[in-house]
Design a protein around this motif. Structure first.
Motif, PDB file in Angstrom:
ATOM      1  N   ASN A  40     -24.652 -48.378  30.653  1.00 51.95           N
ATOM      2  CA  ASN A  40     -23.518 -47.903  29.856  1.00 51.95           C
ATOM      3  C   ASN A  40     -22.631 -47.046  30.753  1.00 51.95           C
ATOM      4  O   ASN A  40     -23.120 -46.393  31.682  1.00 51.95           O
ATOM      5  N   PRO A  42     -21.357 -44.137  30.456  1.00 57.87           N
ATOM      6  CA  PRO A  42     -21.809 -42.759  30.686  1.00 57.87           C
ATOM      7  C   PRO A  42     -22.886 -42.650  31.780  1.00 57.87           C
ATOM      8  O   PRO A  42     -22.996 -41.605  32.428  1.00 57.87           O
ATOM      9  N   PHE A 122     -26.513 -48.235  21.514  1.00 56.87           N
ATOM     10  CA  PHE A 122     -25.461 -47.387  22.092  1.00 56.87           C
ATOM     11  C   PHE A 122     -24.076 -47.977  21.787  1.00 56.87           C
ATOM     12  O   PHE A 122     -23.208 -47.323  21.193  1.00 56.87           O
ATOM     13  N   THR A 126     -21.911 -46.965  18.476  1.00 58.55           N
ATOM     14  CA  THR A 126     -20.610 -46.314  18.704  1.00 58.55           C
ATOM     15  C   THR A 126     -19.494 -47.050  17.975  1.00 58.55           C
ATOM     16  O   THR A 126     -18.677 -46.451  17.275  1.00 58.55           O
ATOM     17  N   GLY A 150     -15.474 -55.198  27.600  1.00 61.56           N
ATOM     18  CA  GLY A 150     -16.507 -54.271  28.088  1.00 61.56           C
ATOM     19  C   GLY A 150     -17.633 -54.085  27.080  1.00 61.56           C
ATOM     20  O   GLY A 150     -17.717 -54.812  26.083  1.00 61.56           O
ATOM     21  N   GLY A 153     -16.369 -52.335  23.809  1.00 57.37           N
ATOM     22  CA  GLY A 153     -15.277 -53.192  23.342  1.00 57.37           C
ATOM     23  C   GLY A 153     -15.802 -54.505  22.760  1.00 57.37           C
ATOM     24  O   GLY A 153     -15.380 -54.931  21.683  1.00 57.37           O
ATOM     25  N   LYS A 176     -11.512 -62.566  31.086  1.00 59.92           N
ATOM     26  CA  LYS A 176     -11.939 -61.609  30.057  1.00 59.92           C
ATOM     27  C   LYS A 176     -11.362 -61.986  28.691  1.00 59.92           C
ATOM     28  O   LYS A 176     -12.027 -61.860  27.669  1.00 59.92           O
ATOM     29  N   PHE A 239     -12.437 -42.905  28.047  1.00 61.58           N
ATOM     30  CA  PHE A 239     -11.370 -42.841  29.054  1.00 61.58           C
ATOM     31  C   PHE A 239     -11.831 -43.577  30.317  1.00 61.58           C
ATOM     32  O   PHE A 239     -11.832 -43.021  31.414  1.00 61.58           O
ATOM     33  N   ALA A 240     -12.240 -44.839  30.148  1.00 59.22           N
ATOM     34  CA  ALA A 240     -12.762 -45.595  31.292  1.00 59.22           C
ATOM     35  C   ALA A 240     -11.738 -45.691  32.415  1.00 59.22           C
ATOM     36  O   ALA A 240     -12.101 -45.781  33.588  1.00 59.22           O
ATOM     37  N   ALA A 241     -10.445 -45.649  32.081  1.00 62.75           N
ATOM     38  CA  ALA A 241      -9.401 -45.729  33.119  1.00 62.75           C
ATOM     39  C   ALA A 241      -9.360 -44.465  33.972  1.00 62.75           C
ATOM     40  O   ALA A 241      -8.734 -44.442  35.022  1.00 62.75           O
ATOM     41  N   VAL A 262     -14.014 -39.915  18.178  1.00 64.26           N
ATOM     42  CA  VAL A 262     -15.304 -40.595  17.984  1.00 64.26           C
ATOM     43  C   VAL A 262     -16.285 -40.031  19.007  1.00 64.26           C
ATOM     44  O   VAL A 262     -16.035 -40.136  20.209  1.00 64.26           O
ATOM     45  N   GLY A 312     -18.194 -50.313  37.983  1.00 61.61           N
ATOM     46  CA  GLY A 312     -17.128 -49.457  38.512  1.00 61.61           C
ATOM     47  C   GLY A 312     -15.899 -50.236  38.926  1.00 61.61           C
ATOM     48  O   GLY A 312     -14.795 -49.697  39.002  1.00 61.61           O
ATOM     49  N   GLY A 318     -19.172 -57.908  28.821  1.00 58.28           N
ATOM     50  CA  GLY A 318     -20.256 -57.524  27.903  1.00 58.28           C
ATOM     51  C   GLY A 318     -21.162 -56.508  28.556  1.00 58.28           C
ATOM     52  O   GLY A 318     -20.712 -55.461  29.016  1.00 58.28           O
TER      53      GLY A 318
HETATM   54  N1  LIG Z   1     -17.070 -41.743  22.195  1.00 59.36           N
HETATM   55  C1  LIG Z   1     -18.307 -42.181  22.282  1.00 59.36           C
HETATM   56  O1  LIG Z   1     -19.175 -41.778  21.509  1.00 59.36           O
HETATM   57  C2  LIG Z   1     -18.645 -43.179  23.347  1.00 59.36           C
HETATM   58  C3  LIG Z   1     -19.857 -43.900  23.311  1.00 59.36           C
HETATM   59  C4  LIG Z   1     -20.083 -44.872  24.311  1.00 59.36           C
HETATM   60  C5  LIG Z   1     -19.132 -45.054  25.328  1.00 59.36           C
HETATM   61  N2  LIG Z   1     -18.012 -44.286  25.338  1.00 59.36           N
HETATM   62  C6  LIG Z   1     -16.986 -44.440  26.370  1.00 59.36           C
HETATM   63  O2  LIG Z   1     -16.377 -45.701  26.236  1.00 59.36           O
HETATM   64  C7  LIG Z   1     -15.863 -46.120  27.511  1.00 59.36           C
HETATM   65  C8  LIG Z   1     -16.295 -47.548  27.797  1.00 59.36           C
HETATM   66  O3  LIG Z   1     -17.711 -47.596  27.948  1.00 59.36           O
HETATM   67  P1  LIG Z   1     -18.424 -49.022  28.205  1.00 59.36           P
HETATM   68  O4  LIG Z   1     -19.874 -48.737  28.361  1.00 59.36           O
HETATM   69  O5  LIG Z   1     -17.940 -50.009  27.228  1.00 59.36           O
HETATM   70  O6  LIG Z   1     -17.809 -49.374  29.649  1.00 59.36           O
HETATM   71  P2  LIG Z   1     -17.486 -50.833  30.305  1.00 59.36           P
HETATM   72  O7  LIG Z   1     -18.438 -51.823  29.781  1.00 59.36           O
HETATM   73  O8  LIG Z   1     -17.396 -50.605  31.750  1.00 59.36           O
HETATM   74  O9  LIG Z   1     -16.035 -51.187  29.715  1.00 59.36           O
HETATM   75  C9  LIG Z   1     -14.930 -50.389  30.038  1.00 59.36           C
HETATM   76  C10 LIG Z   1     -13.674 -51.244  30.068  1.00 59.36           C
HETATM   77  O10 LIG Z   1     -12.598 -50.364  30.389  1.00 59.36           O
HETATM   78  C11 LIG Z   1     -11.627 -51.067  31.128  1.00 59.36           C
HETATM   79  N3  LIG Z   1     -11.158 -50.261  32.271  1.00 59.36           N
HETATM   80  C12 LIG Z   1      -9.884 -49.926  32.512  1.00 59.36           C
HETATM   81  N4  LIG Z   1      -9.768 -49.201  33.609  1.00 59.36           N
HETATM   82  C13 LIG Z   1     -10.994 -49.065  34.119  1.00 59.36           C
HETATM   83  C14 LIG Z   1     -11.506 -48.416  35.277  1.00 59.36           C
HETATM   84  N5  LIG Z   1     -10.700 -47.746  36.124  1.00 59.36           N
HETATM   85  N6  LIG Z   1     -12.843 -48.486  35.514  1.00 59.36           N
HETATM   86  C15 LIG Z   1     -13.651 -49.117  34.661  1.00 59.36           C
HETATM   87  N7  LIG Z   1     -13.224 -49.760  33.513  1.00 59.36           N
HETATM   88  C16 LIG Z   1     -11.888 -49.733  33.257  1.00 59.36           C
HETATM   89  C17 LIG Z   1     -12.249 -52.379  31.588  1.00 59.36           C
HETATM   90  O11 LIG Z   1     -11.585 -53.405  30.869  1.00 59.36           O
HETATM   91  P3  LIG Z   1     -10.286 -54.145  31.480  1.00 59.36           P
HETATM   92  O12 LIG Z   1     -10.612 -54.558  32.877  1.00 59.36           O
HETATM   93  O13 LIG Z   1     -10.116 -55.292  30.551  1.00 59.36           O
HETATM   94  O14 LIG Z   1      -9.181 -53.123  31.398  1.00 59.36           O
HETATM   95  C18 LIG Z   1     -13.704 -52.324  31.129  1.00 59.36           C
HETATM   96  O15 LIG Z   1     -14.139 -53.577  30.601  1.00 59.36           O
HETATM   97  C19 LIG Z   1     -16.361 -45.082  28.525  1.00 59.36           C
HETATM   98  O16 LIG Z   1     -15.336 -44.152  28.785  1.00 59.36           O
HETATM   99  C20 LIG Z   1     -17.521 -44.405  27.794  1.00 59.36           C
HETATM  100  O17 LIG Z   1     -17.759 -43.104  28.257  1.00 59.36           O
HETATM  101  C21 LIG Z   1     -17.743 -43.373  24.367  1.00 59.36           C
END
Ligand SMILES: NC(=O)c1ccc[n+]([C@@H]2O[C@H](COP(=O)([O-])OP(=O)(O)OC[C@H]3O[C@@H](n4cnc5c(N)ncnc54)[C@H](OP(=O)(O)O)[C@@H]3O)[C@@H](O)[C@H]2O)c1
Length: 324
Positions: A40, A42, A122, A126, A150, A153, A176, A239-241, A262, A312, A318
């Motif tokens: 994940n 985090p 997780f 969420t 992601g 997502g 994607k 804020f993955a960006a 959230v 990263g 997925g």
């Molecule tokens: N609020 C909560 O309770 C909670 C719970 C879980 C996760 N989160 C947060 O949700 C976010 C996504 O988590 P995830 O596990 O789904 O991550 P993930 O699988 O890596 O997905 C993140 C998506 O963000 C996009 N992205 C845009 N800029 C990026 C960058 N510079 N580096 C990496 N990804 C980038 C990418 O999609 P594109 O390439 O299509 O732009 C990627 O598919 C994280 O910030 C995490 O901390 C929050």
């Protein structure tokens, strides 16, 4: 046992695959032989000391994993040896074994396989909390999911469809977007090629999405908010960006819109009964085939650095699993 150890949280490069004594569970704990752990976002932040929760050093990263109970501490009654289980915490998963509090361990329904279980609570927890609980999503409404390919997502796309919503999935390339359509998205927007605001107007006959699910932040947030429908709900998930957006507040006024925070981890701690109801609906939807983790690939636990590098650099569709 073996584990990835973090004793200097400066990034993935400082993690070490290490032999450790196999621990005996303390009272109230169980030892799990880990089958799989999912990655994940985090987990990436934690080893860089950038996550809001900072485990004491040294620690074994890995917040979500599944496996089989192989030892019981005193006073554990709701689990037995051989039970198939999953758990979520802050650490412990990138290893062959872990001792965890039995209260934090979920026994799995018979039909739930251990791969799905390592990549479920997780992300689906969420996204369910966000869309159903925080946004009050109704059947027939439209949802924009940013970062839709992601982890959270892809779960949000499936959950919004299961709730009867129309899903607009935004992602950064063709592959994607095709993946999001396989997940059930009705419309996709390739954010590397199409201006988001205009694409959203076209996809909603000018009305805009009722709900925006945003785990990305950065430059997409303002155009997404500018496109939101009257009485829209904008879910601040992550804020993955890497940039936390700032919005002119008049935009919320003009749309009668809400900005909704959230924080799933605190929701689980503060509202355990509501969390269990949410999990119950997710297990039921999983049994009905309405939601199922999309596993990008299964890497050997020793290839953690490669998994982190793929996440990263935005290459994961997925979820990625690390398996023993
Ligand atoms: N609020 C909560 O309770 C909670 C719970 C879980 C996760 N989160 C947060 O949700 C976010 C996504 O988590 P995830 O596990 O789904 O991550 P993930 O699988 O890596 O997905 C993140 C998506 O963000 C996009 N992205 C845009 N800029 C990026 C960058 N510079 N580096 C990496 N990804 C980038 C990418 O999609 P594109 O390439 O299509 O732009 C990627 O598919 C994280 O910030 C995490 O901390 C929050």
């Amino acid at each position: 046992m073996q584990a990835w150890l973090c004793d200097n949280p400066i990034g993935v490069q400082a993690l070490r695959w290490t032999d450790l004594p196999t621990p005996t569970p303390a009272p109230g704990q169980v030892r799990i032989a880990i089958h799989a752990a999912s990655l994940n976002f985090p987990d990436l932040l934690t080893v860089q000391n950038k996550y809001q929760v900072k485990p004491a050093l040294p620690f074994v990263p890995g917040s979500e994993f599944s496996g089989v109970v192989e030892a019981l501490g005193d006073g554990v009654h709701h689990l037995k040896l051989g039970d198939r289980v999953a758990t979520i915490g802050v650490s412990g998963g990138f290893a062959t074994h872990a001792c965890v509090d039995a209260a934090a361990v979920m026994p799995l329904p018979a039909e739930f396989d251990l791969d799905d279980a390592a990549a479920f609570a997780f992300t689906y927890g969420t996204s369910h909390h966000a869309l159903i609980d925080r946004a009050g999503l109704c059947a027939g409404e439209s949802v924009l999911v940013l970062g839709a390919a992601g982890g959270v997502g892809s779960a949000a796309v499936q959950i919004a469809k299961a709730a009867g919503a129309r899903v607009i999935a935004a992602a950064s390339n063709d592959e994607k977007c095709a993946f999001c359509r396989q997940l059930g998205a009705d419309v996709t927007v390739d954010t590397s090629r199409e201006p988001l605001r205009e694409a959203l107007k076209a996809a909603t006959e000018g009305k805009g999405p009722d709900v925006v699910y945003d785990p990305v932040g950065g430059d997409l947030a303002e155009p997404a908010f500018r496109a939101i429908a009257w009485r829209g709900r904008y879910l601040v998930v992550g804020f993955a960006a890497g940039t936390i957006p700032a919005l002119p507040w008049n935009l919320a006024l003009l749309k009668g819109a809400s900005i909704v925070g959230v924080f799933w981890g605190d929701f689980v701690r503060r509202e355990p009964k509501v969390f269990l109801q949410s999990l119950g609906q997710l297990f039921a939807w999983h049994a009905e085939g309405k939601v199922k983790p999309a596993i990008d690939s299964r890497l050997p636990m020793r290839d953690l650095a490669e998994a982190y590098a793929r996440m990263g650099s935005r290459q994961v569709l997925g979820k990625l699993l690390l398996v023993n």
